[in-house]
Design an enzyme around this catalytic site. Structure first.
Site, PDB file in Angstrom:
ATOM      1  N   SER A 271       0.948  -1.217   0.171  1.00 21.87           N
ATOM      2  CA  SER A 271       0.106   0.076  -0.106  1.00 21.87           C
ATOM      3  C   SER A 271       0.901   1.236  -0.080  1.00 21.87           C
ATOM      4  O   SER A 271       1.922   1.392  -0.716  1.00 21.87           O
ATOM      5  CB  SER A 271      -0.989  -0.056   1.201  1.00 21.87           C
ATOM      6  OG  SER A 271      -1.912   0.917   1.091  1.00 21.87           O
TER       7      SER A 271
ATOM      8  N   HIS B 111      -8.114  -4.359  -1.632  1.00 13.90           N
ATOM      9  CA  HIS B 111      -6.845  -3.674  -1.481  1.00 13.90           C
ATOM     10  C   HIS B 111      -6.204  -4.455  -0.070  1.00 13.90           C
ATOM     11  O   HIS B 111      -4.879  -4.081   0.073  1.00 13.90           O
ATOM     12  CB  HIS B 111      -7.009  -2.287  -1.065  1.00 13.90           C
ATOM     13  CG  HIS B 111      -5.871  -1.361  -0.929  1.00 13.90           C
ATOM     14  ND1 HIS B 111      -4.844  -1.174  -1.925  1.00 13.90           N
ATOM     15  CD2 HIS B 111      -5.353  -0.802   0.073  1.00 13.90           C
ATOM     16  CE1 HIS B 111      -3.941  -0.501  -1.455  1.00 13.90           C
ATOM     17  NE2 HIS B 111      -4.220  -0.344  -0.197  1.00 13.90           N
ATOM     18  N   ASP B 112      -6.979  -5.006   0.756  1.00 10.54           N
ATOM     19  CA  ASP B 112      -6.384  -5.567   2.054  1.00 10.54           C
ATOM     20  C   ASP B 112      -5.962  -6.964   1.557  1.00 10.54           C
ATOM     21  O   ASP B 112      -5.549  -7.616   2.690  1.00 10.54           O
ATOM     22  CB  ASP B 112      -7.381  -5.906   2.871  1.00 10.54           C
ATOM     23  CG  ASP B 112      -7.539  -4.294   3.722  1.00 10.54           C
ATOM     24  OD1 ASP B 112      -6.684  -3.291   3.718  1.00 10.54           O
ATOM     25  OD2 ASP B 112      -8.655  -4.258   4.698  1.00 10.54           O
TER      26      ASP B 112
ATOM     27  N   ARG C  14     -12.576   6.716   8.574  1.00 16.72           N
ATOM     28  CA  ARG C  14     -11.839   5.347   8.727  1.00 16.72           C
ATOM     29  C   ARG C  14     -13.036   4.264   8.108  1.00 16.72           C
ATOM     30  O   ARG C  14     -12.552   3.306   7.219  1.00 16.72           O
ATOM     31  CB  ARG C  14     -11.614   4.987   9.970  1.00 16.72           C
ATOM     32  CG  ARG C  14     -11.062   3.403  10.279  1.00 16.72           C
ATOM     33  CD  ARG C  14      -9.612   3.092   9.549  1.00 16.72           C
ATOM     34  NE  ARG C  14      -9.349   1.828   9.736  1.00 16.72           N
ATOM     35  CZ  ARG C  14      -8.083   1.181   9.340  1.00 16.72           C
ATOM     36  NH1 ARG C  14      -7.374   2.137   8.684  1.00 16.72           N
ATOM     37  NH2 ARG C  14      -7.885   0.008   9.605  1.00 16.72           N
TER      38      ARG C  14
ATOM     39  N   ASP D 239      -8.662  -4.888  -6.581  1.00 14.35           N
ATOM     40  CA  ASP D 239      -8.439  -3.756  -5.515  1.00 14.35           C
ATOM     41  C   ASP D 239      -9.461  -2.620  -6.236  1.00 14.35           C
ATOM     42  O   ASP D 239      -9.094  -2.078  -7.281  1.00 14.35           O
ATOM     43  CB  ASP D 239      -7.031  -3.398  -5.741  1.00 14.35           C
ATOM     44  CG  ASP D 239      -6.659  -2.376  -4.726  1.00 14.35           C
ATOM     45  OD1 ASP D 239      -7.335  -1.430  -4.484  1.00 14.35           O
ATOM     46  OD2 ASP D 239      -5.560  -2.612  -4.325  1.00 14.35           O
TER      47      ASP D 239
END
Lengths: 359, 359
Positions: free
Chosen positions: B157, B328-329, B218, B298
């Site tokens: 990332s 993305h994780d 978040r 992603d």
């Protein structure tokens, strides 16, 4: 659902009384020198809402085209309203201007086009609103307008969800449904995205500045409507300005927010956003022909849900897939593709370049 | 960039003085009965920041593995820190616990693994931070640690973005780069998503409740990290509770927010989020071998950017594409795939099931 015809509704039912005193009565001018007849009206009915019990609600509609023509009921997203396209009487551009007009898919010379402001759009109904309630409201409105059966229900986004509800609950009043970018359920990821938008509104409300939170919610919604490809083509890299980083899309997003907060009620936004998340239609209850339109790049209403819908429908269903960098907003932007699909669904030859010719 | 060795730094440089008085000095216990040597330290250096001029900055690092081993520098996303994986000395789970440990890709018996807290992570540096500044900070830290050259820089990332900067600016100190889910530019759509997250923080700050805005930011970030497929598999449809609609993912998102606000500074979040958007590396300046890892799903760092990076690199580059519902994780969740890629890049045989065996 039952109707309570108020004096307003009675006025609405009278054949052609041009009444300019108030938006609360029919606002039409049949003696207009040109163009198909257009009218606006409102009617108060009593509805049994699924999550809030029996309520008196006011329905505001617009109709374009002669009363004797086959009727199309047309609905857009939660921020769309009853004004679909411009007419001589109501010359402002409508939310689906690109498809409305002579020779276009929504041609008032061939169809009567009816739409309404969503139940809850005025911000006065602060209760959970089910998409099925909207379908009942439309059925009640059609009773008032003496339209026993629709040639087609054409819905985009939330309007497509409501169209599916209408087909399931009032299928005997419908010959065909066109459901564009809205399906039988709310996707859990899209629901999460909307729930956070509602929290942005709530965060703004905590400081008594509703417009700030509403604007931020709208900006997050815009991201869910559009795609990375479009943003990549449109926006420049970030820059440092006065000690802060400003990204390429921020001017555009600020413009979107400013336009939206000027015309939207936070309560209406919250309740209609919630309503999308309550969508739950069993496709097996639908027995009218359906054209399902999905967009490959839609990040909010995925193609896989369109496929699941078509697979579960017990009737002939036509799945049309559009490729568009505009994602969920393709119904507003891919004018030729949508026109061709509508023309095919309505068995009408249509121009596919109405964007250029429309007012 | 120049070094200003403070007394703290001097302590850091001393070979093995176990000092338990303060986090501001080396915190190691070479006499530990088991496990590879682990130490933490901090060093103050002067850096010429690209958007804020010359500043004294404090760099906090952790090192695991003997000093004589080939060194890996490992960096995660903006919310990761210097603690990559558990050791006897620092037994808490690290942010990349799944890849760390004996026999795993990040094996302190075979490599010395070094990481640091991002410049700005303590919230005391309230200026625009360029990813290139982070690369300079790492070079300064390696000077202090007397590591002339890295066996590999492994970044995920934001860490991958910084790794590319390091390869472009300090390529002579690097044998290989592994860039996972972070590339040479910030995508304009992802930048817009982050800019709106920063606005959520700002909206919260207006009412002097920073945690509320930070939590909402978040939550929006989590949506950008994950995928519709994962949410569809995990979460139930929305329900009406006490007159409001609550969607299936809200409990999970509340949990994510609560965990995050307890350990994050709003200033750090804003400045590191901004920093991602300043990413701009010319791939032609990179002359070390690069393994580029992209995730098909992603939504934040698209595969197309990985392909563009590989196409522009003037050196041999290995593009590896992972298929994962975690988007993305995936670098945190697709343990076996990532382990295999790291093993191949480091030419090391590795276990691919470290998730189960790690502490």
């Amino acid at each position: 659902m039952s109707l309570a015809h108020t004096s307003t509704a009675a006025q609405t039912l009278s054949p052609a009384p041009a009444c300019h005193a108030s938006d609360a009565c029919v606002d039409a001018d049949p003696a207009s020198p040109a163009g198909p007849p257009a009218l606006r009206g409102e009617v108060t009915v009593a509805l049994d809402l699924r999550h809030a019990g029996r309520r008196e609600v006011t329905l505001r509609y617009e109709s374009l085209g002669a009363a004797g023509l086959p009727t199309l009921f047309v609905c857009g997203g939660i921020s769309a309203d009853r004004h679909v396209s411009a007419s001589t009487r109501f010359p402002a551009s409508g939310w689906w201007q690109s498809q409305g007009g002579q020779g276009c898919a929504l041609d008032p010379a061939r169809h009567r086009i009816v739409s309404f402001d969503w139940l809850g759009a005025d911000g006065r109904l602060d209760v959970p609103l089910d998409p099925a309630d909207q379908a009942d409201a439309i059925a009640a409105l059609l009773d008032v307008l003496a339209v026993p059966r629709l040639e087609a229900f054409i819905g985009c986004s939330y309007g497509a969800m409501v169209g599916l509800q209408f087909a399931a609950l009032h299928g005997d009043r419908l010959a065909r449904l066109v459901a564009i970018s809205g399906f039988h359920r709310a996707h859990p990821y899209a629901s999460a995205w909307r729930a956070l938008q509602r929290r942005a509104v709530a965060l703004g409300a905590l400081q008594c500045d509703e417009t700030h939170g509403l604007g931020l919610a709208r900006q997050f919604a815009i991201l869910s409507y559009r795609t990375p490809d479009e943003f990549d083509a449109r926006f420049e890299p970030a820059r440092v300005i006065d000690g802060r980083v400003r990204v390429g899309a921020e001017d555009y997003l600020d413009h979107c927010a400013a336009r939206f907060v000027g015309r939207s009620s936070p309560t209406a936004y919250l309740r209609l956003s919630e309503s999308i998340d309550l969508q739950a239609v069993d496709p097996r209850r639908i027995h009218v022909p359906v054209t399902v339109v999905a967009v490959e790049q839609d990040r909010l209403v995925p193609l896989a849900d369109a496929q699941a819908l078509v697979d579960q429908l017990p009737v002939a269903a036509d799945l049309r897939v559009i490729d568009s960098p505009y994602g969920h907003d393709a119904f507003l932007k891919e004018v030729a593709d949508i026109a061709a699909i509508l023309g095919s669904a309505l068995s009408s030859p249509v121009q596919t370049d109405c964007k250029e010719t429309a007012a």
